[in-house]
Scaffold this active site. Structure first.
Site, mmCIF file in Angstrom:
data_model
loop_
_atom_site.group_PDB
_atom_site.id
_atom_site.type_symbol
_atom_site.label_atom_id
_atom_site.label_comp_id
_atom_site.label_asym_id
_atom_site.label_seq_id
_atom_site.Cartn_x
_atom_site.Cartn_y
_atom_site.Cartn_z
ATOM 1 N NE ARG A 172 -2.483 1.296 3.506
ATOM 2 C CZ ARG A 172 -3.098 1.002 4.686
ATOM 3 N NH1 ARG A 172 -4.510 0.556 4.655
ATOM 4 N NH2 ARG A 172 -2.465 1.101 5.807
ATOM 5 C CE LYS A 191 -2.233 4.788 7.420
ATOM 6 N NZ LYS A 191 -3.763 4.830 7.858
ATOM 7 C CD GLU A 234 -11.327 6.196 4.073
ATOM 8 O OE1 GLU A 234 -10.662 5.200 4.557
ATOM 9 O OE2 GLU A 234 -11.192 6.713 2.943
#
Ligand SMILES: *Cc1c(COP(=O)(O)O)cnc(C)c1O
Length: 279
Positions: A51, A144, A176
């Site tokens: 990620r 992120k 989220e």
């Protein structure tokens, strides 16, 4: 002592400093991960580093060489005498560096903090937590980023006590929370937003896998704000919080206002299966 790997060596984090010219400081350009280490063993490190590679690439940061070095450096750090039986967080950061080439960052910096973990309190786990609605879509959901400003702003604008903010699009779709994925339980189903609308949460993916293995029905679509009133329960997931019950969103109580059985059950199943993602 909190250690940090930076500029080719491990030293106390208090002795490490990023140049003021770095794009992380100047423009908020940076990507990071928080990897949980249980008693010296990383949890789902591969998923986190994959990620991170995506977050860096998505931010225009050219980080291939850094990404390749990270697993070895993290294991080297965990093997240091200071980090014996390390139970905490490993946080690799990749920053934009000094060169901004029209949104492409060819000379990134990186550092790795071996940090303490601040787990939710027993009270938060037992009584559940509250979220404050944040009526914007999170930009670039798959990245992120170190920039949490859009998640943080609404926290200071309310009198209510909240654990985090919850992104809700202008169309009323719940995506989220500020640093967690969100799940709603309703009509015997667990509903959570699809990856792409939200970050590919490592805990999210594991919880979906475990829930399906254990006979739960998981629907990957955005829960609607209008469904909050009729929901049975809700919870958030994340590396540090694992599974945390949500009992209020804004002024709206969720279910009975107490943590529900699905969240408790999944937390139990998560702990029982943790070993499968230890590497
Ligand atoms: C870190 C984060 C999560 C949770 O991801 P995990 O991999 O489970 O820790 C979810 N959403 C956002 C916006 C995050 O920053």
């Amino acid at each position: 002592m909190v250690l940090c790997y930076y500029n080719g060596r491990f030293s106390p984090v208090s002795e490490c400093a990023l140049p003021l010219t770095d794009m992380a400081i100047q423009r908020g350009v940076g990507a990071f991960e928080s990897i949980r280490i249980y008693d010296g063993t990383p949890f789902a490190m591969k998923q986190h580093l994959e990620r991170l590679a995506g977050s860096a690439a998505g931010s225009g940061i050219m980080a291939e060489e850094i990404i390749e070095k990270l697993p070895g450096l993290i294991r080297e750090g965990l093997a240091l005498p200071d980090n014996k039986n390390f139970d905490g967080l490993v946080k690799p950061y990749i920053t934009g560096g000094d060169v901004n080439n029209k949104g492409s960052f060819p000379n990134p910096r990186f550092f790795i903090i071996f940090d303490e973990v601040h787990k939710p309190t027993d009270e938060e786990k037992k009584n559940g937590i509250a979220l404050e609605p944040n009526r914007v879509a999170r930009p670039f959901p798959l990245i992120k980023s170190t920039n949490y400003l859009f998640g943080l702003i609404p926290l200071s604008k309310t009198q209510r006590v909240n654990f985090e903010t919850l992104y809700i699009t202008p169309e009323g779709e719940i995506t989220e929370a500020m640093s967690s994925n969100f799940f709603l339980c309703k009509d015997g189903k667990i509903i959570t937003a699809p990856v792409g609308k939200v970050l590919k949460g490592v805990t999210r993916d594991i919880i979906i896998t475990l829930a399906r293995e254990n006979g739960f029905t998981v629907e990957e679509r955005c829960p609607l704000e209008s469904e909050l009133a009729s929901a049975d329960e809700a919870f958030i997931t994340g590396t540090v919080k694992e599974i945390l019950p949500v009992v209020r969103v804004g002024a709206q109580q969720i279910g009975s206002g107490r943590p529900g059985p699905v969240a408790q059950n999944l937390q139990h199943i998560f702990l029982k299966n943790q070993q499968r993602w230890m590497d």
